[in-house]
Design an enzyme around this catalytic site. Structure first.
Site, PDB file in Angstrom:
ATOM      1  N   HIS A  73      50.990  85.895  41.875  1.00 44.17           N
ATOM      2  CA  HIS A  73      50.381  86.249  40.578  1.00 44.17           C
ATOM      3  C   HIS A  73      51.412  87.409  39.847  1.00 44.17           C
ATOM      4  O   HIS A  73      52.063  88.103  40.748  1.00 44.17           O
ATOM      5  CB  HIS A  73      48.930  87.037  40.723  1.00 44.17           C
ATOM      6  CG  HIS A  73      48.346  86.831  39.314  1.00 44.17           C
ATOM      7  ND1 HIS A  73      48.370  88.025  38.672  1.00 44.17           N
ATOM      8  CD2 HIS A  73      47.371  86.082  39.127  1.00 44.17           C
ATOM      9  CE1 HIS A  73      47.440  87.476  37.449  1.00 44.17           C
ATOM     10  NE2 HIS A  73      46.850  86.437  38.017  1.00 44.17           N
ATOM     11  N   ASP A 120      42.552  80.741  42.138  1.00 40.95           N
ATOM     12  CA  ASP A 120      42.833  79.309  41.999  1.00 40.95           C
ATOM     13  C   ASP A 120      42.821  78.642  43.355  1.00 40.95           C
ATOM     14  O   ASP A 120      42.440  77.481  43.340  1.00 40.95           O
ATOM     15  CB  ASP A 120      43.546  78.994  41.071  1.00 40.95           C
ATOM     16  CG  ASP A 120      43.339  79.377  39.727  1.00 40.95           C
ATOM     17  OD1 ASP A 120      42.045  79.235  39.311  1.00 40.95           O
ATOM     18  OD2 ASP A 120      44.244  79.453  38.943  1.00 40.95           O
TER      19      ASP A 120
HETATM   20  N1  CMC Z   1      55.218  79.970  45.861  1.00 41.28           N
HETATM   21  C1  CMC Z   1      56.543  80.294  46.430  1.00 41.28           C
HETATM   22  N2  CMC Z   1      57.182  81.429  45.990  1.00 41.28           N
HETATM   23  C2  CMC Z   1      56.858  81.845  44.946  1.00 41.28           C
HETATM   24  C3  CMC Z   1      55.301  81.711  44.416  1.00 41.28           C
HETATM   25  C4  CMC Z   1      54.744  80.463  45.034  1.00 41.28           C
HETATM   26  N3  CMC Z   1      53.595  80.155  44.607  1.00 41.28           N
HETATM   27  N4  CMC Z   1      55.127  82.283  43.527  1.00 41.28           N
HETATM   28  C5  CMC Z   1      56.279  83.386  43.393  1.00 41.28           C
HETATM   29  N5  CMC Z   1      57.248  82.947  44.396  1.00 41.28           N
HETATM   30  C6  CMC Z   1      58.586  83.757  44.497  1.00 41.28           C
HETATM   31  C7  CMC Z   1      59.339  83.388  43.568  1.00 41.28           C
HETATM   32  O1  CMC Z   1      60.268  82.230  43.795  1.00 41.28           O
HETATM   33  C8  CMC Z   1      60.365  84.744  43.575  1.00 41.28           C
HETATM   34  O2  CMC Z   1      61.195  84.710  44.906  1.00 41.28           O
HETATM   35  P1  CMC Z   1      62.662  85.118  44.848  1.00 41.28           P
HETATM   36  O3  CMC Z   1      62.623  86.501  44.027  1.00 41.28           O
HETATM   37  O4  CMC Z   1      63.169  84.982  46.123  1.00 41.28           O
HETATM   38  O5  CMC Z   1      63.276  84.282  43.829  1.00 41.28           O
HETATM   39  C9  CMC Z   1      59.292  85.807  43.866  1.00 41.28           C
HETATM   40  O6  CMC Z   1      58.218  84.984  44.565  1.00 41.28           O
HETATM   41  C10 CMC Z   1      58.609  86.482  42.454  1.00 41.28           C
HETATM   42  O7  CMC Z   1      58.215  85.358  41.767  1.00 41.28           O
HETATM   43  P2  CMC Z   1      58.152  85.364  40.331  1.00 41.28           P
HETATM   44  O8  CMC Z   1      58.460  83.919  39.833  1.00 41.28           O
HETATM   45  O9  CMC Z   1      59.058  86.556  39.613  1.00 41.28           O
HETATM   46  O10 CMC Z   1      56.737  85.608  39.894  1.00 41.28           O
HETATM   47  P3  CMC Z   1      56.048  85.603  38.364  1.00 41.28           P
HETATM   48  O11 CMC Z   1      55.290  86.804  38.222  1.00 41.28           O
HETATM   49  O12 CMC Z   1      56.890  85.380  37.511  1.00 41.28           O
HETATM   50  O13 CMC Z   1      55.012  84.232  38.634  1.00 41.28           O
HETATM   51  C11 CMC Z   1      53.018  82.957  38.960  1.00 41.28           C
HETATM   52  C12 CMC Z   1      53.753  84.519  38.949  1.00 41.28           C
HETATM   53  C13 CMC Z   1      51.559  83.007  38.865  1.00 41.28           C
HETATM   54  C14 CMC Z   1      53.569  82.294  37.810  1.00 41.28           C
HETATM   55  C15 CMC Z   1      53.754  82.518  40.412  1.00 41.28           C
HETATM   56  O14 CMC Z   1      53.478  83.135  41.464  1.00 41.28           O
HETATM   57  C16 CMC Z   1      53.226  80.667  40.567  1.00 41.28           C
HETATM   58  O15 CMC Z   1      53.858  79.899  39.789  1.00 41.28           O
HETATM   59  N6  CMC Z   1      52.447  80.854  41.556  1.00 41.28           N
HETATM   60  C17 CMC Z   1      51.784  79.420  41.609  1.00 41.28           C
HETATM   61  C18 CMC Z   1      50.858  79.059  40.589  1.00 41.28           C
HETATM   62  C19 CMC Z   1      49.482  79.501  40.469  1.00 41.28           C
HETATM   63  O16 CMC Z   1      48.972  79.641  41.577  1.00 41.28           O
HETATM   64  N7  CMC Z   1      49.132  80.211  39.429  1.00 41.28           N
HETATM   65  C20 CMC Z   1      47.818  80.690  39.228  1.00 41.28           C
HETATM   66  C21 CMC Z   1      47.613  82.269  38.949  1.00 41.28           C
HETATM   67  S1  CMC Z   1      46.185  82.691  38.948  1.00 41.28           S
HETATM   68  C22 CMC Z   1      45.332  82.064  37.819  1.00 41.28           C
HETATM   69  C23 CMC Z   1      45.488  82.781  36.500  1.00 41.28           C
HETATM   70  O17 CMC Z   1      45.147  83.945  36.358  1.00 41.28           O
HETATM   71  O18 CMC Z   1      45.961  82.014  35.530  1.00 41.28           O
END
Ligand code: CMC
Length: 426
Positions: free
Chosen positions: A304, A361
């Site tokens: 998240h 989710d």
């Molecule tokens: N699976 C694998 N790796 C992940 C994931 C994941 N679900 N989420 C983040 N990472 C990794 C990412 O690759 C990065 O690694 P590194 O630093 O080695 O490159 C690190 O964790 C930090 O990730 P980020 O992309 O900087 O995190 P963010 O804050 O930009 O993204 C997110 C948040 C929710 C978009 C992402 O965690 C994601 O895509 N999760 C899966 C989709 C999901 O479940 N979304 C629902 C969110 S809850 C409902 C809502 O409130 O909308």
């Protein structure tokens, strides 16, 4: 209130930037003085930017805390009905018994939709994704309530909020019925909000004696509550941005639904189930995890932007998940697979080091599947629930002076200034 100032020196000139404290959370640095500096601030993804001041919801991602109008989400989910929470989001506090009765009555009075709206459904193919239908039909409500809507009028704004919250379950259930080729079911106002939604989803004209199941109804209501609001997330910010132009509120909510649809946001609950389909069986989990670690795929339902410890909604959702699976005696291999995945991910250093925990989710998808809701409806249910949050933010914005949302950019395109005639182009 400005407590003290931050100082920023640009090209030798010092700017005083007021620091503003809220009641909770990080203070903000007011960067309006940058206007005179000749620079813009640059913050892709709004990672450190607060474009608004709000009194509705507070999140402390580090602590895993989520408060609506000051109340912790677990207390609300375990003790209040979704509509009470919706009332609190809109009005600033939970309703007393009189306010509750009045609000619930108003919602019941507006559950129906104009008969002409059915025609909009008929314009869609039967296999249209229900979120596509929702974007269309909620936007279409603007055509029904445009002429008599003055967004500067408080009463008009309030009735808009009531209408939206009341009609979303009806429209959501209609989008499902349409995809099944089944007749729409009219709302039953003797049922509560969650019961009525489940009735419109699952009853048919041949079987109108739908008996609500307490465990399922309560789980549905909790799912609504846990998705009701989440401060300035992508879809809420979209609603505010659209609303900042003075646009019709139904169209603004349709914009929010569009933003919610993506798999990084509300579309994640559907993506979780698709991911489980792709993995297939528990034996394939290690191979899938390798793909996640090599960044080929993401583990949907994990991680998240704000919660870097745990998602407090996920904790309540997990309890509800156990309750529903227990009560229904469900033994679905897909659910076993989800639990195996959760266990491995919670222990694996890749996820632990990156603070990746199951989010709301992950579990909501599992519950919805267990109660027989088709995967394509998951995000629709999220949009139904989030409508109370979206409209609260829209109301908050309209009750105080606001400016049109108009971000700046860092231009990195070409600098050609001379037009080239077609015959001279290379
Ligand atoms: N699976 C694998 N790796 C992940 C994931 C994941 N679900 N989420 C983040 N990472 C990794 C990412 O690759 C990065 O690694 P590194 O630093 O080695 O490159 C690190 O964790 C930090 O990730 P980020 O992309 O900087 O995190 P963010 O804050 O930009 O993204 C997110 C948040 C929710 C978009 C992402 O965690 C994601 O895509 N999760 C899966 C989709 C999901 O479940 N979304 C629902 C969110 S809850 C409902 C809502 O409130 O909308």
């Amino acid at each position: 209130m400005a407590d003290t100032n931050a100082k920023l020196t640009v090209n030798g000139k010092e700017y005083e930037l007021p620091i503003i404290e809220g009641t909770l959370g990080r203070p903000v640095i007011d960067i309006a003085a940058l206007q005179e500096s000749g620079f813009w601030s640059y913050d892709p993804g709004f990672k450190v930017t607060a474009p608004v001041e709000s009194k509705i919801t507070y999140i402390d991602g580090g602590k895993g805390e989520l408060l609506h109008r000051g109340y912790p989400i677990d207390q609300l989910a375990n003790n209040a009905e979704y509509l009470e929470v919706a009332y609190a989001l809109i009005h600033g506090d939970l309703p007393n018994s009189e306010q509750k009765a009045d609000f619930f009555k108003k919602i019941r009075e507006h559950t129906g939709v104009h008969d002409q709206l059915r025609k909009f459904f008929e314009g869609f193919r039967r296999d249209a994704h229900p979120m596509a239908i929702m974007v269309g039909v909620v936007g279409a409500l603007s055509a029904f309530y445009h002429e008599h809507l003055d967004v500067s009028n408080e009463d008009h704004r309030e009735i808009t909020a009531i209408r939206l919250i009341a009609k979303m379950p009806t429209l959501a259930a209609m989008s499902y019925k349409y995809s099944r080729g089944e007749p729409f079911m009219y709302p039953r106002n003797d049922f509560n909000y969650a019961e009525n939604f489940l009735y419109m989803m699952f009853a048919t004209p041949a079987d109108v004696d739908y008996e609500p199941n307490d465990v399922i109804t309560r789980a549905m209501d909790k799912i609504f509550t846990l998705h009701a609001d989440h401060e300035q997330n992508a879809s809420t910010s979209t609603v505010r941005l659209a609303g900042s132009t003075g646009a019709n509120p139904y169209a603004c909510i349709a914009a929010g639904i569009a933003a919610l649809w993506g798999p990084s946001h509300g579309g994640a609950n559907e993506a979780v189930l698709e991911m489980l389909d792709e993995i297939g069986t528990v034996e394939n989990v290690p191979e899938f995890m390798e793909k996640v670690k090599s960044r080929e795929v993401k583990l949907m339902g994990f991680g998240h932007r704000v919660y870097k410890n745990f998602d407090p909604r996920a904790q309540v959702m997990k309890e509800t998940c156990d309750e529903v699976l227990g009560a229904l005696g469900i033994n679905d291999p897909k659910l076993e697979l989800a639990m195996a995945l959760e266990k491995i991910a919670l222990e694996d250093p890749f996820f632990v080091e990156r603070n990746l925990y199951p989010n709301v989710d992950f579990y909501s998808g599992i519950i919805l599947k267990a109660i027989g809701i088709p995967t394509s409806m998951f995000t629709v249910i999220f949009s139904l629930a989030r409508t109370s949050g979206w409209i609260s933010h829209w109301l908050e914005m309209h009750s105080t002076p606001f400016k049109i949302g108009r971000p700046r950019q860092l231009y990195t395109g070409e600098t050609r200034r001379d037009f080239v005639k077609v015959e001279d182009r290379k």
